[in-house]
Design a protein around this motif. Structure first.
Motif, PDB file in Angstrom:
ATOM      1  N   THR A 103      -4.624  19.548  40.931  1.00  0.00           N
ATOM      2  CA  THR A 103      -4.887  20.815  41.620  1.00  0.00           C
ATOM      3  C   THR A 103      -6.388  21.056  41.723  1.00  0.00           C
ATOM      4  O   THR A 103      -6.879  21.496  42.762  1.00  0.00           O
ATOM      5  N   ARG A 106      -7.669  18.824  44.433  1.00  0.00           N
ATOM      6  CA  ARG A 106      -7.282  19.384  45.734  1.00  0.00           C
ATOM      7  C   ARG A 106      -8.218  20.522  46.137  1.00  0.00           C
ATOM      8  O   ARG A 106      -8.717  20.575  47.260  1.00  0.00           O
ATOM      9  N   ASP A 107      -8.478  21.433  45.191  1.00  0.00           N
ATOM     10  CA  ASP A 107      -9.361  22.571  45.470  1.00  0.00           C
ATOM     11  C   ASP A 107     -10.775  22.106  45.802  1.00  0.00           C
ATOM     12  O   ASP A 107     -11.417  22.635  46.710  1.00  0.00           O
ATOM     13  N   CYS A 109     -11.611  19.159  47.041  1.00  0.00           N
ATOM     14  CA  CYS A 109     -11.566  18.505  48.358  1.00  0.00           C
ATOM     15  C   CYS A 109     -11.546  19.535  49.481  1.00  0.00           C
ATOM     16  O   CYS A 109     -12.227  19.363  50.499  1.00  0.00           O
TER      17      CYS A 109
END
Length: 161
Positions: A103, A106-107, A109
């Motif tokens: 997570t 992801r954040d 990116c």
């Protein structure tokens, strides 16, 4: 309330964490810029020197040596922008319970993708990072990838403090 914390724990506030997160991301992406420039036959300092184009014009991209006028201005600008992009990441992550490394990545990116879209979209040419004056689009994409990894690494370090 202590201004160094977010009011929920003894951890530093998001703005304080962003300093570490952005510094790690800025240093990682600066190293990537140097390596990518060398791989493309350019001077290692050219992309960072090019970042000073907001002050010195596009000729800044031609400077391939250490030069306080270009290198220090470019590096300071680059690090400040990395901290700037770390701010929304840290505030976003503070708004929900910390979760997995996936997570976090992801954040990071998403933050890096937004940075790239804004840097090379609505931003006036004079205020772009300037890397496009020296490097290929492929190298720019790789640099934003390293920025994402740096943001994730920095955020992980900042959370551990």
């Amino acid at each position: 309330m202590d201004t160094r914390t977010n009011g929920h724990s003894n951890r530093p506030a998001p703005a304080t964490r962003a300093l570490l997160t952005g510094t790690v991301a800025g240093l990682a992406s600066a190293a990537a810029l140097a390596l990518l420039a060398k791989a493309e036959g350019k001077g290692a300092l050219q992309p960072i020197n090019a970042t000073s184009h907001w002050l010195h014009g596009d000729k800044a991209a031609e400077c391939d040596q250490f030069d306080a006028r270009h290198t220090l201005v470019g590096l300071a600008t680059h690090l400040a922008s990395a901290v700037f992009w770390a701010l929304p990441l840290e505030y976003w992550r503070a708004s929900y319970r910390p979760s997995s490394a996936g997570t976090l990545l992801r954040d990071a990116c998403m933050t890096s993708a937004v940075a790239a879209a804004i840097d090379y979209g609505p931003t006036p040419k004079r205020f772009t990072p300037g890397w496009e004056l020296v490097l290929s689009k492929r190298a720019l994409l790789a640099t934003y990838g390293v920025l994402a990894l740096g943001l994730a690494s920095g955020a992980r370090l900042a959370r551990a403090k």
